[in-house]
Write an enzyme that holds these catalytic residues in place. Structure first.
Site, PDB file in Angstrom:
ATOM      1  N   ASP A   1       0.843  -1.179   0.000  1.00  0.00           N
ATOM      2  CA  ASP A   1       0.000   0.000   0.000  1.00  0.00           C
ATOM      3  C   ASP A   1       0.896   1.254   0.000  1.00  0.00           C
ATOM      4  O   ASP A   1       1.822   1.327  -0.805  1.00  0.00           O
ATOM      5  CB  ASP A   1      -0.962  -0.033   1.201  1.00  0.00           C
ATOM      6  CG  ASP A   1      -2.094   0.969   1.090  1.00  0.00           C
ATOM      7  OD1 ASP A   1      -3.111   0.652   0.459  1.00  0.00           O
ATOM      8  OD2 ASP A   1      -1.947   2.084   1.611  1.00  0.00           O
TER       9      ASP A   1
ATOM     10  N   TYR B   1      -3.010  11.044   1.040  1.00  0.00           N
ATOM     11  CA  TYR B   1      -3.642  10.947  -0.274  1.00  0.00           C
ATOM     12  C   TYR B   1      -3.655  12.311  -0.960  1.00  0.00           C
ATOM     13  O   TYR B   1      -3.425  12.406  -2.169  1.00  0.00           O
ATOM     14  CB  TYR B   1      -5.083  10.426  -0.129  1.00  0.00           C
ATOM     15  CG  TYR B   1      -5.162   8.950   0.159  1.00  0.00           C
ATOM     16  CD1 TYR B   1      -5.515   8.047  -0.830  1.00  0.00           C
ATOM     17  CD2 TYR B   1      -4.885   8.452   1.433  1.00  0.00           C
ATOM     18  CE1 TYR B   1      -5.599   6.682  -0.566  1.00  0.00           C
ATOM     19  CE2 TYR B   1      -4.957   7.098   1.707  1.00  0.00           C
ATOM     20  CZ  TYR B   1      -5.307   6.219   0.701  1.00  0.00           C
ATOM     21  OH  TYR B   1      -5.369   4.872   0.968  1.00  0.00           O
TER      22      TYR B   1
ATOM     23  N   HIS C   1      -4.564  -7.787   0.396  1.00  0.00           N
ATOM     24  CA  HIS C   1      -3.877  -6.506   0.498  1.00  0.00           C
ATOM     25  C   HIS C   1      -3.059  -6.379   1.783  1.00  0.00           C
ATOM     26  O   HIS C   1      -2.003  -5.755   1.788  1.00  0.00           O
ATOM     27  CB  HIS C   1      -4.923  -5.402   0.425  1.00  0.00           C
ATOM     28  CG  HIS C   1      -4.365  -4.018   0.338  1.00  0.00           C
ATOM     29  ND1 HIS C   1      -3.667  -3.564  -0.754  1.00  0.00           N
ATOM     30  CD2 HIS C   1      -4.395  -2.981   1.207  1.00  0.00           C
ATOM     31  CE1 HIS C   1      -3.307  -2.303  -0.559  1.00  0.00           C
ATOM     32  NE2 HIS C   1      -3.737  -1.935   0.624  1.00  0.00           N
TER      33      HIS C   1
END
Length: 379
Positions: free
Chosen positions: A179, A306, A357
């Protein structure tokens, strides 16, 4: 500015836990979803199950004791206080390793692999595969400081991690991540610091070239289809965090159920669990991770990564040795030929039969095996 590394002991005030309990008891619930399953998000019954456990049975002090037992520290790098776990191996020839989490993860993701990685002898492994392990919390996450201004993109975090390893006395080390940890680890490899011996990724951001599209394998077709599905139906969280993290932060910081749902949904969607996250993670494990967002109130600060870097997530080429482990339920699964363009020194590639993930969290034995095999040539 001081380069001191200070021991850090977690001791959350009881008042903060009492406040959490009161908020959970006074939850104002929405109505039930109007479809079956998770199409509209976390189903009401599933959310109530998790919150009932959090309110009535979950024990934060157990998690707090576990983190303190690993050994926690803080140090100031580039003006920001960084929190990290540091566990030295008993094996004198251990290879230093820095593990980086992502969102919505935390240092909790690695709690099941630290022991086998640092002390393989005690876990049925070969002592020559031992690592000294460093697990930092990203800036704005967990118990690291929150940047007060813009300017902490992935590349700056990577430089901070290199400085952290230098400060710990590790003049040759390897790095691993998934990630956001994948982006940071890729940047660690791309910087060209002499201390970096190699990197390992369990999320490989390598896209097909135009000429590949005319000759896709079945696996590549599935990977592209899954990525399109994610773009169409699975990345609303990223759009919100990448554009309006502050607005989002008010609700998640005020409501523990809101914060839990924001993360719980991803445990259901991104694990290799057929939609049942309890099949790979316990309620306590998921809540341990959620608590590392709730207690330090990092909903907005974690989302700002982000805002800073999501549009520039694509990996830069890396010339140091690179190892890749592809888990079948990863959001995006690059093929080897795509990866080889970015990584000309690809020393390990394995496509596993299970896992998603949150590889270290879901499949700690497979993850440990992958790291041992991947970095064995670099010892």
């Amino acid at each position: 500015m001081s380069d001191a590394i200070e021991p850090f002991t977690l001791a959350i005030p009881q008042a903060a836990l009492d406040d959490l309990g009161a908020r959970l008891a006074q939850t104002r619930w929405p109505e039930r979803e109007t479809v079956d399953g998770w199409q509209q998000g976390v189903p009401l019954d599933a959310m109530r199950r998790l919150i009932d456990h959090w309110r009535d049975r979950y024990d934060w002090r157990r998690c707090e004791a576990m983190l303190n037992a690993f050994g926690q520290y803080r140090t100031i790098i580039d003006g920001l206080g960084m929190h990290f776990l540091h566990v030295r191996s008993p094996e004198p020839g251990a290879l230093p390793l820095i593990l980086t989490h992502g969102w919505p993860g935390s240092v909790i993701e690695f709690h099941k692999v630290i022991g086998p990685l640092t002390d393989p002898r005690a876990h049925g492994g070969d002592p020559t595969d031992a690592f000294h392990v460093v697990v930092p919390s990203l800036p704005g996450y967990g118990f690291s400081d929150r940047p007060a201004g813009i300017g902490w993109p992935v590349a700056r975090i990577a430089r901070a991690w290199i400085e952290l390893m230098r400060r710990l006395g590790y003049l040759r080390f390897v790095a691993q991540g998934g990630d956001w940890g994948s982006a940071v680890t890729n940047a660690i490899g791309a910087i060209g610091a002499p201390e970096v011996a190699g990197i390992h990724l369990n999320m490989v951001v390598a896209r097909p070239a135009a000429e590949d599209m005319a000759d896709l394998s079945d696996a590549e077709k599935r990977a592209i289809a899954d990525l399109k599905r994610y773009g169409r139906d699975g990345n609303g969280y990223a759009t919100q965090q990448g554009t309006r993290p502050q607005t989002l932060g008010y609700g998640l910081t005020d409501s523990p159920v809101g914060q839990a749902a924001w993360i719980f949904e991803k445990f259901a969607e991104w694990t290799d669990s057929s939609g049942d996250p309890y099949s790979v993670l316990s309620a306590d494990e998921m809540l341990d991770n959620i608590m590392l967002y709730w207690l330090p109130s990092t909903a907005a600060s974690s989302a700002r990564l982000y805002w800073e870097s999501f549009r520039a997530f694509n990996a830069d080429p890396v010339t140091v040795p690179v190892a890749c482990s592809i888990f079948p339920k990863e959001i995006f699964r690059a093929s080897r030929r795509w990866a080889e363009r970015l990584y000309p020194n690809l020393i390990h590639w394995n496509e596993l039969e299970r896992g998603g993930h949150f590889a270290a969290f879901e499949q700690p034995e497979l993850f440990t095996h992958e790291l041992r095999a991947a970095f064995r040539p670099l010892r």
